[in-house]
Design a protein around this motif. Structure first.
Motif, PDB file in Angstrom:
ATOM      1  N   VAL A   1       0.813  -1.220   0.000  1.00 31.71           N
ATOM      2  CA  VAL A   1       0.000   0.000   0.000  1.00 31.71           C
ATOM      3  C   VAL A   1       0.844   1.266   0.000  1.00 31.71           C
ATOM      4  O   VAL A   1       0.383   2.327  -0.364  1.00 31.71           O
ATOM      5  N   GLY A   2       2.106   1.103   0.380  1.00 29.78           N
ATOM      6  CA  GLY A   2       3.025   2.223   0.309  1.00 29.78           C
ATOM      7  C   GLY A   2       2.622   3.343   1.236  1.00 29.78           C
ATOM      8  O   GLY A   2       2.340   3.083   2.394  1.00 29.78           O
ATOM      9  N   PRO A   3       2.514   4.572   0.747  1.00 30.50           N
ATOM     10  CA  PRO A   3       2.637   4.971  -0.654  1.00 30.50           C
ATOM     11  C   PRO A   3       4.088   4.888  -1.132  1.00 30.50           C
ATOM     12  O   PRO A   3       5.005   4.999  -0.339  1.00 30.50           O
TER      13      PRO A   3
ATOM     14  N   ASN B   1       4.737   9.645  -1.047  1.00 32.22           N
ATOM     15  CA  ASN B   1       3.887  10.044  -2.169  1.00 32.22           C
ATOM     16  C   ASN B   1       4.486  11.303  -2.795  1.00 32.22           C
ATOM     17  O   ASN B   1       4.322  12.394  -2.267  1.00 32.22           O
TER      18      ASN B   1
ATOM     19  N   ASN C   1      -0.707   2.734  -6.111  1.00 36.86           N
ATOM     20  CA  ASN C   1      -0.038   2.858  -4.808  1.00 36.86           C
ATOM     21  C   ASN C   1       1.016   3.963  -4.790  1.00 36.86           C
ATOM     22  O   ASN C   1       1.963   3.917  -4.022  1.00 36.86           O
ATOM     23  N   GLY C   2       0.903   4.939  -5.678  1.00 41.80           N
ATOM     24  CA  GLY C   2       1.814   6.073  -5.636  1.00 41.80           C
ATOM     25  C   GLY C   2       2.163   6.583  -7.022  1.00 41.80           C
ATOM     26  O   GLY C   2       1.281   6.725  -7.874  1.00 41.80           O
TER      27      GLY C   2
ATOM     28  N   PRO D   1       9.506   5.446   0.164  1.00 42.29           N
ATOM     29  CA  PRO D   1       8.236   5.119   0.822  1.00 42.29           C
ATOM     30  C   PRO D   1       7.431   6.392   1.075  1.00 42.29           C
ATOM     31  O   PRO D   1       7.217   6.791   2.215  1.00 42.29           O
TER      32      PRO D   1
END
Lengths: 649, 194
Positions: free
Chosen positions: B87-89, B132, B180-181, B130
């Motif tokens: 799921v990160g982002p 966004n 996820n980003g 890790p």
């Protein structure tokens, strides 16, 4: 003497040990390992069936997988639900509106899955609320409650929410006879004055429910119902008790008559009658609540008036059939020929023949009338009797192989018997005092016939004790062989009055993964960070805020004042499966909310003190979830702090 | 030309699906044949969820792009697939095939050898943040002189020159939003300094 005593003790001990040994054998031998295999769903594998359990006094539905018994979800329906904010968020509060105002907690009873041609089609699941009579429709693609309709002039909607075989109609009953219309009158004058209206709600192709008419039946207690299917499609059968029309100490006074009635209703005839202008316009206020998936918002409309049908006015549509001793369950076999009535104080099960009922009606073979409704003869409609199968029969389901399975509350067992020969084939104890049972598809034309779940009312020592209050126990049986085989035992949530089960592959691929942001029509949605904004209108402040891994936009807001009513409209910008964001702010008296990807949800916050107050994401959404937070500055009511909102200024 | 690309993309996808299915089946068979070995850690995790429809995640995007076959091969050789799908982002700086071609062949082939798996994994995680970071955010980072913390544990510098963004001097030549980003395509491999 002492020697003899010791000798006896020795024998007793030996017997005891032998018994113990035997028990151990049957619990840990090859048998039990194969049972374990039958319920074992390996890590990462899916269950074969969905099971939807009514939560009873929880007002909701829980979803479990079978055969594992693992709980997958709780779907809020008639009760506020802190986990998601259902019934708390501004968008979902209207779902719990009724003609009595906002009702935060309901009593859910009988879930039933929509059907096409008498087979489960997995579009929707319906469930009734008993206390404030209502029916809800839940989507099986979003697993969200989409619609709730209230039933006026009724009380105790228990004989519900059973659907006809093409999901044309769904019924609601009146378990507690009441004045219709309601009026101020002495309770002990109820006899002949109270009524037991049966409501018929139509289902449109898009699922929308409409209260078409109410059948104003005599004031007995209409308890359970099932639609005719296959050859008896077009009919509905309702059990009733308290034909004595007693109004006090019912446990004694409603058990005086030797027989009560099953009401057989030809609903197609009444639909036709109403279509041709039949029935009277009667008063009745009811709420109709609809959730719109595009605006993510529910609206509640208060409706007025209903078509009331006098059952005596529709020739050949409504009949009573005598049935022994305060019947409860009323179940129809897959062929539609057999209607099983369970007199809960009777020692026998009465099985009626649809064909014989039709013949009796044709021959006007009536033995009596009750408030002008013809009563058919018991002898000429009965197909057979399952004699002395157990104590306290309640409900029957079917396996599609010619067998029926009936629960017995008092003797705490499920009894398998054969349709047509009425012979008892097998019996298995339940733990303890079983109420409903469920075979996936077991009340349709095509039962899946592999598993049966018994839902018990009493748990006692089945699990680790958890204080005086225990979750109810359910037992899963393999019914694919000649004998039922107890496989496992698992707790359920609330009090499951009935459940509905369906093969998982019918619905799982249609399950929604997220809401399309581009289709979001919520008036306060911010569909990108550039659309995020804060506006003031008097003392109302509307904040349209976005959520994405791992920040809010805006995350610094100033210019809010003590005494403001702040609407926090949260839009989750994610377009990915299983990435909800939560929202919570210190001092919020409404709730937290959980917002699904693509969705907008709103809570109201009324700041009471000056200061700088944090808010944060309540769902561990990402690696930097702990950083997903922000501040709102609250100034004094008379301050001049300008409205300002920023992100990473 | 477009149709050709679409066709190639389709073929790559198909191959990928088949490969995926095969690997699932293999692991199922292994489980069935050897009940003691209940879970196999190989080729399991979020990277192997079958998820048709919707926005692709960073790994799915790379697999779909014919310009990133070397990167995908490297990711698979290093076994870091799951790092690109969680799921990160996540922000991924994705060197294209031309970028990898700039590295001399012997060095590249050496890196792809099993014994250099951890070294390769380090280089690849040096391309993943890790966080966004859309383009606007990278520009802001450049302006505010904020470094990017990478999954390798090291930092990268972001600079802007004539409207172009550079990560440790490596130019970004394209950007794609993933579920996820963000994926920023780079024209060179970003080699760790030490």
């Amino acid at each position: 003497m002492a020697k003899i005593g010791k000798y006896i003790l020795g024998i007793a001990t030996l017997i005891f040990m032998t018994n113990c040994g035997n028990n151990n054998d049957s619990n840990s031998g090859a048998m039990s390992s194969s049972k374990a295999e039958k319920v074992y769903v390996a890590p990462g594998e899916h269950d074969e069936y969905y099971a939807f359990f009514s939560g009873g006094y929880s007002g909701n539905i829980t979803v479990a997988g079978l055969p594992s018994g693992r709980m997958l979800k709780e779907i809020p329906v008639f009760s506020q639900f802190p986990t998601s904010g259902y019934g708390y968020s501004e968008e979902t509060k209207p779902m719990l509106n009724t003609s009595f105002g906002f009702v935060p907690w309901g009593d859910a009873h009988h879930p039933d899955i929509s059907q096409t041609n008498g087979e489960l089609d997995g579009r929707w699941i319906f469930i009734n609320e008993n206390n404030t009579p209502r029916i809800a429709r839940i989507s099986l693609t979003t697993f969200e409650t989409e619609e709730i309709i209230e039933l006026p002039n009724s009380a105790g909607n228990h004989a519900s929410s059973f659907v006809t075989e093409n999901t044309e109609y769904i019924v609601a009953g009146t378990r507690f006879a009441v004045p219709n219309p309601q009026r101020d009158m002495p309770i002990n004058e109820m006899k002949g004055q109270f009524k037991g209206p049966l409501s018929f709600v139509s289902i449109a192709d898009n699922g929308r429910m409409n209260l078409e008419f109410q059948l104003n039946m005599p004031g007995f207690n209409y308890d359970l119902a099932h639609p005719g299917r296959n050859k008896s499609h077009g009919w509905f059968f309702f059990t009733s008790y308290n034909t004595e029309e007693a109004n006090t100490l019912m446990e004694v006074n409603a058990s005086q008559n030797d027989k009560d009635y099953i009401a057989a209703v030809n609903w197609q005839k009444i639909v036709e009658y109403v279509k041709n202008g039949g029935g009277e316009k009667a008063p009745g206020t009811y709420a109709h609540n609809v959730y719109d998936e595009k605006t993510h918002t529910a609206t509640s409309t208060m409706k007025e008036g209903v078509t009331m049908v006098d059952p005596r006015e529709v020739e050949g549509a409504v009949f009573y059939i005598p049935i022994p001793k305060s019947p409860h369950g009323c179940d129809v076999d897959p062929s539609g020929e057999y209607i099983i009535g369970s007199g809960k104080l009777s020692t026998d099960l009465s099985v009626y023949s649809f064909e014989k009922i039709q013949t009796a009606i044709k021959n006007k073979d009536f033995v009596d009338d009750s408030y002008g409704i013809p009563v058919l003869s018991y002898e000429n409609t009965i197909a057979g009797v399952v004699a002395q199968p157990g104590l306290g029969p309640l409900h029957t389901e079917f396996d599609g192989k010619g067998n029926a399975y009936t629960t017995f509350f008092i003797s705490s067992e499920v009894v398998k018997w054969k349709l047509g020969t009425w012979e008892v084939l097998d019996r298995q104890p339940t733990f303890y005092s079983v109420g409903h049972l469920m075979i996936p598809g077991g009340n349709s034309r095509k039962p899946f016939g592999k598993y049966m779940v018994a839902m018990n009312k009493i748990t006692k020592d089945r699990y680790l004790p958890t204080g005086p209050e225990l979750e109810h126990s359910a037992q899963l049986y393999d019914i694919s062989g000649d004998k039922m085989e107890l496989l496992s035992d698992f707790p359920t949530h609330g009090e499951p009055h009935y459940a509905a089960g369906i093969r998982a592959d019918i619905i799982k691929d249609k399950s929604k993964k997220y809401y399309e942001l581009s289709e979001n029509e919520h008036p306060y949605a911010a569909k990108s960070e550039s659309e995020a904004k804060v506006t003031r209108n008097g003392n109302e402040v509307h904040i349209s805020m976005t959520m994405i891994r791992s920040h809010f936009s805006p995350d610094n807001i100033e210019g809010v004042k003590v005494g403001d009513k702040v609407y926090l409209h949260m839009t989750n910008l994610e377009q990915d499966f299983d990435v909800p964001h939560g929202f919570s702010i210190i001092g919020a008296n409404t709730s937290e909310i959980l917002v699904m990807p693509g969705q907008t949800k709103t809570i109201i916050w009324e700041p009471k003190r000056e200061g700088v107050w944090p808010f944060y994401c309540t769902d561990f959404c990402s690696a930097l979830h702990q950083e997903m937070q922000g501040y709102i500055r609250v100034s004094a009511a008379n301050s001049n702090t300008p409205l300002k909102f920023t992100l990473d200024e | 030309m477009k149709t050709l690309i679409k066709f190639l993309l389709f073929v790559v996808l198909l191959v990928c699906f088949v490969a995926c299915n095969n690997s699932t089946k293999t692991s199922e068979n292994t489980t069935n044949e050897n009940p003691k070995n209940e879970t196999s850690t190989e080729k399991t995790g979020q990277a192997f969820i079958k998820d048709e429809g919707g926005t692709p995640n960073a790994l799915q995007l790379a697999i779909q792009s014919e310009d990133h076959s070397t990167l995908v091969a490297a990711v698979q050789a290093a076994g870091v697939e799951n790092a690109l799908v969680n799921v990160g982002p996540l922000t991924v700086f994705a060197p294209n095939n031309d970028a990898f071609a700039k590295i001399d062949e012997t060095t590249l082939n050496n890196l792809l050898k099993p014994e250099n798996k951890s070294k390769l994994a380090f280089i690849l995680t040096h391309h993943v943040a890790p966080a966004n970071y859309p383009v606007d955010m990278l520009k802001k980072n450049a302006k505010k002189k904020r470094k990017l913390y990478m999954a390798s544990g090291k930092y990268l510098e972001v600079t802007e020159k004539d409207g172009e963004l550079f990560i440790d001097g490596v130019k970004i030549i394209g950007t794609v939003n993933v579920s996820n980003g963000w994926v920023h395509v780079t024209e060179s491999v970003i080699l760790p300094k030490d």
